[in-house]
Design a protein around this motif. Structure first.
Motif, PDB file in Angstrom:
ATOM      1  N   THR A   1       0.808  -1.223   0.000  1.00  0.00           N
ATOM      2  CA  THR A   1       0.000   0.000   0.000  1.00  0.00           C
ATOM      3  C   THR A   1       0.841   1.274   0.000  1.00  0.00           C
ATOM      4  O   THR A   1       0.269   2.365   0.045  1.00  0.00           O
ATOM      5  CB  THR A   1      -0.923   0.018   1.230  1.00  0.00           C
ATOM      6  OG1 THR A   1      -0.121  -0.092   2.422  1.00  0.00           O
ATOM      7  CG2 THR A   1      -1.923  -1.120   1.176  1.00  0.00           C
ATOM      8  N   GLN A   2       2.163   1.179  -0.033  1.00  0.00           N
ATOM      9  CA  GLN A   2       2.988   2.392  -0.034  1.00  0.00           C
ATOM     10  C   GLN A   2       2.759   3.141  -1.352  1.00  0.00           C
ATOM     11  O   GLN A   2       3.033   2.618  -2.427  1.00  0.00           O
ATOM     12  CB  GLN A   2       4.459   2.036   0.115  1.00  0.00           C
ATOM     13  CG  GLN A   2       5.356   3.268   0.210  1.00  0.00           C
ATOM     14  CD  GLN A   2       6.828   2.887   0.232  1.00  0.00           C
ATOM     15  OE1 GLN A   2       7.197   1.770  -0.124  1.00  0.00           O
ATOM     16  NE2 GLN A   2       7.661   3.824   0.650  1.00  0.00           N
ATOM     17  N   PRO A   3       2.248   4.376  -1.294  1.00  0.00           N
ATOM     18  CA  PRO A   3       1.887   5.100  -2.520  1.00  0.00           C
ATOM     19  C   PRO A   3       3.034   5.261  -3.520  1.00  0.00           C
ATOM     20  O   PRO A   3       2.836   5.073  -4.723  1.00  0.00           O
ATOM     21  CB  PRO A   3       1.412   6.458  -1.997  1.00  0.00           C
ATOM     22  CG  PRO A   3       0.943   6.177  -0.605  1.00  0.00           C
ATOM     23  CD  PRO A   3       1.871   5.119  -0.086  1.00  0.00           C
ATOM     24  N   SER A   4       4.230   5.611  -3.041  1.00  0.00           N
ATOM     25  CA  SER A   4       5.349   5.798  -3.963  1.00  0.00           C
ATOM     26  C   SER A   4       5.716   4.491  -4.655  1.00  0.00           C
ATOM     27  O   SER A   4       6.047   4.477  -5.845  1.00  0.00           O
ATOM     28  CB  SER A   4       6.560   6.368  -3.218  1.00  0.00           C
ATOM     29  OG  SER A   4       6.978   5.486  -2.184  1.00  0.00           O
TER      30      SER A   4
ATOM     31  N   VAL B   1      -6.114   6.060  -2.542  1.00  0.00           N
ATOM     32  CA  VAL B   1      -5.331   6.924  -1.645  1.00  0.00           C
ATOM     33  C   VAL B   1      -5.053   8.296  -2.247  1.00  0.00           C
ATOM     34  O   VAL B   1      -4.467   9.150  -1.574  1.00  0.00           O
ATOM     35  CB  VAL B   1      -3.992   6.257  -1.266  1.00  0.00           C
ATOM     36  CG1 VAL B   1      -4.232   4.907  -0.603  1.00  0.00           C
ATOM     37  CG2 VAL B   1      -3.089   6.080  -2.490  1.00  0.00           C
ATOM     38  N   SER B   2      -5.453   8.526  -3.503  1.00  0.00           N
ATOM     39  CA  SER B   2      -5.064   9.763  -4.189  1.00  0.00           C
ATOM     40  C   SER B   2      -5.546  11.015  -3.462  1.00  0.00           C
ATOM     41  O   SER B   2      -4.884  12.060  -3.508  1.00  0.00           O
ATOM     42  CB  SER B   2      -5.599   9.756  -5.627  1.00  0.00           C
ATOM     43  OG  SER B   2      -7.017   9.643  -5.626  1.00  0.00           O
ATOM     44  N   GLY B   3      -6.689  10.931  -2.793  1.00  0.00           N
ATOM     45  CA  GLY B   3      -7.220  12.110  -2.121  1.00  0.00           C
ATOM     46  C   GLY B   3      -6.523  12.481  -0.846  1.00  0.00           C
ATOM     47  O   GLY B   3      -6.729  13.586  -0.310  1.00  0.00           O
TER      48      GLY B   3
ATOM     49  N   LEU C   1       3.885  14.178  -4.257  1.00  0.00           N
ATOM     50  CA  LEU C   1       3.430  12.855  -4.680  1.00  0.00           C
ATOM     51  C   LEU C   1       2.000  12.903  -5.197  1.00  0.00           C
ATOM     52  O   LEU C   1       1.644  12.175  -6.131  1.00  0.00           O
ATOM     53  CB  LEU C   1       3.548  11.867  -3.509  1.00  0.00           C
ATOM     54  CG  LEU C   1       3.200  10.407  -3.807  1.00  0.00           C
ATOM     55  CD1 LEU C   1       4.088   9.857  -4.911  1.00  0.00           C
ATOM     56  CD2 LEU C   1       3.326   9.558  -2.544  1.00  0.00           C
ATOM     57  N   ALA C   2       1.184  13.766  -4.626  1.00  0.00           N
ATOM     58  CA  ALA C   2      -0.214  13.872  -5.059  1.00  0.00           C
ATOM     59  C   ALA C   2      -0.301  14.261  -6.530  1.00  0.00           C
ATOM     60  O   ALA C   2      -1.099  13.687  -7.286  1.00  0.00           O
ATOM     61  CB  ALA C   2      -0.941  14.894  -4.186  1.00  0.00           C
ATOM     62  N   GLN C   3       0.508  15.228  -6.949  1.00  0.00           N
ATOM     63  CA  GLN C   3       0.496  15.655  -8.344  1.00  0.00           C
ATOM     64  C   GLN C   3       1.026  14.563  -9.266  1.00  0.00           C
ATOM     65  O   GLN C   3       0.524  14.367 -10.382  1.00  0.00           O
ATOM     66  CB  GLN C   3       1.325  16.928  -8.524  1.00  0.00           C
ATOM     67  CG  GLN C   3       0.700  18.188  -7.946  1.00  0.00           C
ATOM     68  CD  GLN C   3       0.924  18.314  -6.451  1.00  0.00           C
ATOM     69  OE1 GLN C   3       1.603  17.477  -5.841  1.00  0.00           O
ATOM     70  NE2 GLN C   3       0.372  19.353  -5.851  1.00  0.00           N
ATOM     71  N   GLN C   4       2.044  13.841  -8.816  1.00  0.00           N
ATOM     72  CA  GLN C   4       2.625  12.780  -9.631  1.00  0.00           C
ATOM     73  C   GLN C   4       1.625  11.644  -9.844  1.00  0.00           C
ATOM     74  O   GLN C   4       1.511  11.112 -10.957  1.00  0.00           O
ATOM     75  CB  GLN C   4       3.899  12.267  -8.956  1.00  0.00           C
ATOM     76  CG  GLN C   4       5.015  13.296  -8.914  1.00  0.00           C
ATOM     77  CD  GLN C   4       6.170  12.873  -8.034  1.00  0.00           C
ATOM     78  OE1 GLN C   4       6.162  11.783  -7.458  1.00  0.00           O
ATOM     79  NE2 GLN C   4       7.170  13.733  -7.898  1.00  0.00           N
ATOM     80  N   VAL C   5       0.901  11.292  -8.790  1.00  0.00           N
ATOM     81  CA  VAL C   5      -0.112  10.238  -8.905  1.00  0.00           C
ATOM     82  C   VAL C   5      -1.252  10.691  -9.816  1.00  0.00           C
ATOM     83  O   VAL C   5      -1.733   9.921 -10.663  1.00  0.00           O
ATOM     84  CB  VAL C   5      -0.649   9.851  -7.517  1.00  0.00           C
ATOM     85  CG1 VAL C   5      -1.886   8.964  -7.639  1.00  0.00           C
ATOM     86  CG2 VAL C   5       0.429   9.135  -6.713  1.00  0.00           C
TER      87      VAL C   5
END
Length: 220
Positions: free
Chosen positions: A32-35, A68-70, A76-80
């Motif tokens: 679940t790690q976003p990066s 998890v984007s929200g 990281l938010a912009q990259q996702v």
């Protein structure tokens, strides 16, 4: 590493993703790690025909990134967000570079010297691109005025952008110019057929193109 191998067209199997799977062969729910999910998502988009494991990886990573984007923080938010719209391997590299330069400065422990070098390199290459676009614009203006192409769409910037997106590196200067000029010449033919020439004129133009050679000028 898998992404790098695919980029250079080296033979790399999807087996490297097996360590992210459980005993039942599906991707583990504890990843679940976003990066890490973002890296998996982008790397999987370098798949080739016959790699169902990477198709599964794309679906898995996309699903969890959307969940998890929200709640992600910048950058990281912009990259996702960009990756979910268009994955990194399918994006315009120069546009993505511009985004990352601004985002890298927000990362903890970033190297200020490296950041300044990146900005300098980007600006120097942009200057090269602008010089090429100016040269193509002058070439097109000469043709436009000499032949009288008032009915032709002006697609200089669009044609150069196509070439620029495909081959942006400094060493491909000649190739960019050739591609842009070819697209402009195709535009002349396209608009002549669609909006300007009569059926008989278009037929003669077609025959001239088919017989392209030393006698073309006399034939026209």
């Amino acid at each position: 590493m898998g992404r790098l191998l695919h980029r250079v067209r080296a033979k790399a199997t999807a087996d490297v993703f097996n360590k992210f799977k459980g005993e039942d062969g599906t991707f583990r729910k504890d990843i679940t790690q976003p990066s890490g999910l973002l890296s998996l998502y982008n790397a999987a988009h370098l798949l080739i025909h016959g790699e169902p494991a990477l198709e599964e990886a794309i679906s898995f990573a996309r699903h969890h990134l959307e969940l998890v984007s929200g709640s992600l923080m910048s950058p990281l938010a912009q990259q996702v967000k960009r990756a979910l719209h268009r994955s990194l391997p399918r994006s315009c590299k120069r546009v993505e570079t511009l985004h990352y330069i601004s985002e890298y400065g927000e990362e903890e422990g970033h190297n200020p010297v490296l950041l300044e070098l990146a900005k300098l390199d980007f600006n120097l290459l942009q200057h090269v691109h602008l010089k090429e676009l100016k040269a193509i614009t002058e070439w097109w203006k000469n043709i436009y005025d000499h032949i009288g192409l008032s009915y032709i769409r002006d697609r200089v910037v669009e044609s150069y952008t196509w070439a620029y997106v495909i081959y942006y590196e400094r060493c491909f200067e000649l190739l960019r110019i050739i591609i842009a000029k070819m697209m402009l010449l195709i535009t002349i033919l396209d608009d002549t057929y669609d909006t300007h020439g009569t059926i008989e004129e278009c037929r003669k133009l077609y025959e001239a193109v088919q017989r392209f050679g030393l006698t073309l000028h006399d034939f026209l």
